[in-house]
Design a protein around this motif. Structure first.
Motif, PDB file in Angstrom:
ATOM      1  N   GLN A  34      65.808-145.320  22.969  1.00  0.00           N
ATOM      2  CA  GLN A  34      65.720-145.560  24.571  1.00  0.00           C
ATOM      3  C   GLN A  34      64.903-147.275  24.530  1.00  0.00           C
ATOM      4  N   LYS A  37      68.444-148.819  23.890  1.00  0.00           N
ATOM      5  CA  LYS A  37      69.046-149.311  24.916  1.00  0.00           C
ATOM      6  C   LYS A  37      68.388-150.397  25.810  1.00  0.00           C
ATOM      7  N   HIS A  38      67.376-150.499  26.487  1.00  0.00           N
ATOM      8  CA  HIS A  38      66.720-151.054  27.224  1.00  0.00           C
ATOM      9  C   HIS A  38      67.358-152.510  26.834  1.00  0.00           C
ATOM     10  N   TYR A  41      71.801-152.981  26.070  1.00  0.00           N
ATOM     11  CA  TYR A  41      73.020-152.673  26.411  1.00  0.00           C
ATOM     12  C   TYR A  41      72.070-152.281  27.510  1.00  0.00           C
ATOM     13  N   SER A  42      71.413-152.872  28.301  1.00  0.00           N
ATOM     14  CA  SER A  42      71.188-152.633  29.107  1.00  0.00           C
ATOM     15  C   SER A  42      71.610-153.480  30.783  1.00  0.00           C
ATOM     16  N   GLY A  43      72.380-152.489  31.149  1.00  0.00           N
ATOM     17  CA  GLY A  43      73.227-154.241  32.390  1.00  0.00           C
ATOM     18  C   GLY A  43      75.018-153.876  31.049  1.00  0.00           C
ATOM     19  N   GLU A  47      73.897-147.041  32.924  1.00  0.00           N
ATOM     20  CA  GLU A  47      72.880-145.313  33.065  1.00  0.00           C
ATOM     21  C   GLU A  47      72.549-144.055  31.944  1.00  0.00           C
ATOM     22  N   GLU A  50      73.301-141.843  26.459  1.00  0.00           N
ATOM     23  CA  GLU A  50      72.066-142.131  26.104  1.00  0.00           C
ATOM     24  C   GLU A  50      72.803-142.171  24.478  1.00  0.00           C
ATOM     25  N   TRP A  65      77.643-142.826  21.969  1.00  0.00           N
ATOM     26  CA  TRP A  65      76.767-141.904  22.950  1.00  0.00           C
ATOM     27  C   TRP A  65      77.262-141.039  23.142  1.00  0.00           C
TER      28      TRP A  65
END
Length: 192
Positions: A34, A37-38, A41-43, A47, A50, A65
């Protein structure tokens, strides 16, 4: 040649050596995914995906993913569905290279049952338009990156530069992306 190293296997092994039990190791791993990912890979990745694992060797990085969508719209009739078909579609999508290696997102997306009795498609695959278009093997941002490189030189030079960065893309593909962007700009200008 270096073997593929999975982040999950490596982290859980190190946690076990550090005295963590398998259940605690698994929980820590999920939290680490988590956080990764934040921050990484944010943006970039929608969303509803996972992060499951990341594997790397000296030529490529593969990021795994799983889609966690609970509903999707049938692309053929426009009907919303919340009924999973218990089937999946696997798709590998190339992204911008990092540190001289190719980056691929391996995505498992859901298939849904179309609830519209009048639709001739009984099962459909969810769409990921914000990430990549249907049947595309490159992310939208990678396509933009290719076009940017081509506009700074030409398609052949862009291909060579991208290969040096670790990407796998031909000058013909870069040319197609560039022409599509030019056609869109021309169309918008003609409408004005």
């Amino acid at each position: 040649m270096q073997e593929n190293i999975g982040r999950k296997a490596m982290l859980i092994s190190l946690l076990s050596k550090g005295g963590f039990n398998p259940e605690a190791s698994e929980k820590i791993y999920k939290i680490e995914m988590q956080v990764t990912k934040h921050f990484e890979y944010s943006g970039i990745v929608p969303e509803y995906f996972e992060l499951q694992d990341i594997e790397m060797d000296n030529k490529s990085k593969k990021v795994y993913w799983i889609s966690k969508t609970t509903e999707s719209t049938c692309p053929f009739c426009g009907e919303k569905s919340t009924e999973h078909a218990n089937e999946y579609y696997y798709k590998d999508i190339q992204d911008i290279p990092v540190n001289g290696i190719a980056v691929y997102h391996s995505c498992r997306v859901n298939k849904f049952k179309c609830l519209n009795v009048g639709c001739k498609h009984k099962i459909f695959t969810e769409r990921t338009h914000e990430f990549c278009i249907e049947d595309a093997r490159k992310t939208e941002r990678f396509k933009k990156y290719c076009v940017l490189q081509a506009t700074q030189a030409n398609c052949h030079a862009a291909e060579q530069m991208l290969k040096l960065e670790g990407a796998y893309v031909s000058n013909d593909t870069i040319s197609r992306y560039t022409k599509a962007v030019a056609a869109k700009v021309l169309d918008e200008n003609l409408k004005k």
